[in-house]
Structures are given as structure tokens and as C-alpha cells.
Design a protein around this motif. Sequence first.
Motif, PDB file in Angstrom:
ATOM      1  N   GLN A   1     -12.037  33.761   4.503  1.00 35.07           N
ATOM      2  CA  GLN A   1     -12.982  33.221   3.517  1.00 35.07           C
ATOM      3  C   GLN A   1     -14.233  32.733   4.273  1.00 35.07           C
ATOM      4  OE1 GLN A   1     -15.084  32.453   0.806  1.00 35.07           O
ATOM      5  NE2 GLN A   1     -13.091  33.043  -0.054  1.00 35.07           N
ATOM      6  N   ALA A   2     -15.347  33.461   4.082  1.00 28.08           N
ATOM      7  CA  ALA A   2     -16.560  33.191   4.862  1.00 28.08           C
ATOM      8  C   ALA A   2     -17.183  31.837   4.542  1.00 28.08           C
ATOM      9  CB  ALA A   2     -17.578  34.295   4.619  1.00 28.08           C
ATOM     10  N   TRP A   3     -16.862  31.263   3.347  1.00 34.19           N
ATOM     11  CA  TRP A   3     -17.475  29.987   2.951  1.00 34.19           C
ATOM     12  C   TRP A   3     -16.617  28.799   3.342  1.00 34.19           C
ATOM     13  CZ3 TRP A   3     -22.134  31.199   2.720  1.00 34.19           C
ATOM     14  CH2 TRP A   3     -22.527  32.424   2.171  1.00 34.19           C
ATOM     15  N   ASP A   4     -15.629  29.034   4.210  1.00 34.04           N
ATOM     16  CA  ASP A   4     -14.803  27.968   4.767  1.00 34.04           C
ATOM     17  C   ASP A   4     -15.686  26.923   5.467  1.00 34.04           C
ATOM     18  OD1 ASP A   4     -12.298  26.897   6.090  1.00 34.04           O
ATOM     19  OD2 ASP A   4     -13.432  27.549   7.845  1.00 34.04           O
ATOM     20  N   ALA A   5     -15.307  25.630   5.336  1.00 35.00           N
ATOM     21  CA  ALA A   5     -16.161  24.536   5.845  1.00 35.00           C
ATOM     22  C   ALA A   5     -16.390  24.619   7.354  1.00 35.00           C
ATOM     23  CB  ALA A   5     -15.529  23.193   5.481  1.00 35.00           C
TER      24      ALA A   5
ATOM     25  N   ALA B   1     -17.228  39.683  -4.170  1.00 29.04           N
ATOM     26  CA  ALA B   1     -17.869  38.484  -4.739  1.00 29.04           C
ATOM     27  C   ALA B   1     -17.061  37.222  -4.455  1.00 29.04           C
ATOM     28  CB  ALA B   1     -18.064  38.659  -6.241  1.00 29.04           C
ATOM     29  N   SER B   2     -15.768  37.374  -4.123  1.00 30.04           N
ATOM     30  CA  SER B   2     -14.919  36.200  -3.868  1.00 30.04           C
ATOM     31  C   SER B   2     -15.214  35.558  -2.510  1.00 30.04           C
ATOM     32  CB  SER B   2     -13.442  36.600  -3.910  1.00 30.04           C
ATOM     33  OG  SER B   2     -13.115  37.305  -2.721  1.00 30.04           O
ATOM     34  N   GLY B   3     -16.006  36.234  -1.666  1.00 26.35           N
ATOM     35  CA  GLY B   3     -16.320  35.673  -0.340  1.00 26.35           C
ATOM     36  C   GLY B   3     -15.339  36.103   0.731  1.00 26.35           C
ATOM     37  N   GLU B   4     -14.310  36.880   0.350  1.00 28.68           N
ATOM     38  CA  GLU B   4     -13.366  37.393   1.348  1.00 28.68           C
ATOM     39  C   GLU B   4     -14.039  38.499   2.143  1.00 28.68           C
ATOM     40  OE1 GLU B   4      -9.691  36.831   1.721  1.00 28.68           O
ATOM     41  OE2 GLU B   4     -10.341  34.958   0.814  1.00 28.68           O
ATOM     42  N   GLU B   5     -13.896  38.487   3.459  1.00 28.72           N
ATOM     43  CA  GLU B   5     -14.428  39.563   4.288  1.00 28.72           C
ATOM     44  C   GLU B   5     -13.621  39.648   5.564  1.00 28.72           C
ATOM     45  OE1 GLU B   5     -18.417  37.441   4.555  1.00 28.72           O
ATOM     46  OE2 GLU B   5     -18.165  38.045   6.659  1.00 28.72           O
TER      47      GLU B   5
END
Length: 186
Positions: A14-18, A120-124
Motif C-alpha cells: 500500500q503506497a499510502w502507508d504512513a 485506484a486502491s493504492g496497491e502497487e
Amino acid sequence: MTEKEKMLSGLMYQAWDAELLDERQKAKELCYKLNHLSPSQPQVRKALISELLGLESDASLESPFNCDYGYNIKAGKGFYANHGCTILDCAPIHIGDNCLLAPGVVISTAVHPLDPVERASGEEFAKSITIGNDVWFGANVTVCPGVTIGDNVVVGAGSVVNKDLPSNTVCVGAPAKPIKEIAPKP
Ligand SMILES: CC(=O)SCCNC(=O)CCNC(=O)[C@H](O)C(C)(C)COP(=O)(O)OP(=O)(O)OC[C@H]1O[C@@H](n2cnc3c(N)ncnc32)[C@H](O)[C@@H]1OP(=O)(O)O
């Protein structure tokens, strides 16, 4: 496993991880400082580059230079990136000695899912890149995730490297393919 550990292992993350957001923020701050330095401050530039790459480095990075994390760029001696290069280093990028990047080179380890909902979920995920010694990328070359480039390779301006390239070759085109051999380094 943390999202960072997944990223570095080539797994979906998850690229938007803190933690990752924080690390990208730190790298962007360093790139910003680098990109706003006067050319008359070579010592400050050298220190900023070493901080960005996370090790004492003789790399020369012309401004503007941008990357995601910095610590995943594992460049050998004599690395030179001309103006406007971008390195998306979500996975390790191993670069040998004496490699040159012309203006506008993009090296990207980042892969987004083809499925739009998943994307779109931010998974990469990210695929590591390996570049040998004595490699020269011409202007605006793009290097895609997961490729391995041998030693003593010249890649012509505007080429797209999406498959492995053999040592001792000149390669051009999209996709980049060998067009001639170069004598190996003595
Ligand atoms: C740090 C820095 O690098 S700053 C300097 C930045 N400079 C550049 O970006 C220049 C990069 N140079 C190139 O792209 C050059 O064209 C090179 C190095 C690939 C030329 O290599 P050479 O071995 O001299 O190739 P040559 O010019 O003989 O061309 C061989 C064939 O490849 C083709 N070709 C050459 N370059 C390219 C290219 N970038 N893309 C597509 N085809 C190319 C030629 O048209 C020729 O085709 P043909 O036989 O059908 O006529």
C-alpha cells in the motif's frame, strides 16, 4: 510484514502507508534542497547527495533530480545524472561503476496493477533493476521495471528499455534492441 518490507520484497504493498509517505517526504525535501542550490555550492551538493543516497557517494546529480526514496539507488563509482533525471526507486536499483545518464532519463521500478479498481486502491509493487558497469543512457531513455542491463552498453536517445540488454552492445529503439557490438573493456 510492514508495507515497506512488502515493497522491498517485490510484493503488493500500500503506497499510502504512513512510514512510506514519511520516507518519500524526506527524500522530496532533500531533492528540493538539491534542486534549489546554487552551482557555486559543490560541497553542500555533495553532502546532500550522500544524505539522499544514504551513503558516502561521489555521485554527481545535476538539477533537477528527483527520486522516491534515495536509499534504494545503489550506484557505483563515478555515477553521473545530467539535468532532469527521475529515478523511481521503490525497489533496489543496482548501478555499476562509471555509468552516465543524459538529460531526461527515467528509471522506474514502480508497477501499478492493470485492473483499474485495484490500481485506484493504492496497491502497487516494484521490480528491482540492475545496470552493469560502463553504461551510458542517451537523452530521454526510459528504463522499465525489472530489467537487467549488462556491462559496457550504450542506449540511444529516446529508447525504451523493457527487456534485458546484453553486455558490449549499442541498443536503440522502443523497445530497445542491440544494433551493434562494442569491443569489451580491455
Ligand atoms: C551525460 C550525457 O550523456 S549528455 C549527452 C547526451 N547525448 C545523447 O543523448 C546522444 C545519444 N546518442 C545516440 O543516441 C546516438 O545515436 C548513438 C550513441 C546511439 C549512436 O550510436 P552509433 O553507434 O554511432 O550509431 P549510428 O549513428 O551509426 O546509427 C546506427 C543506426 O542506429 C540508428 N540510431 C542511432 N541512434 C538512434 C536512436 N537514438 N534511436 C533510434 N535509432 C537510432 C541510426 O539511425 C542508424 O540506423 P540506420 O543504420 O538504419 O541508418
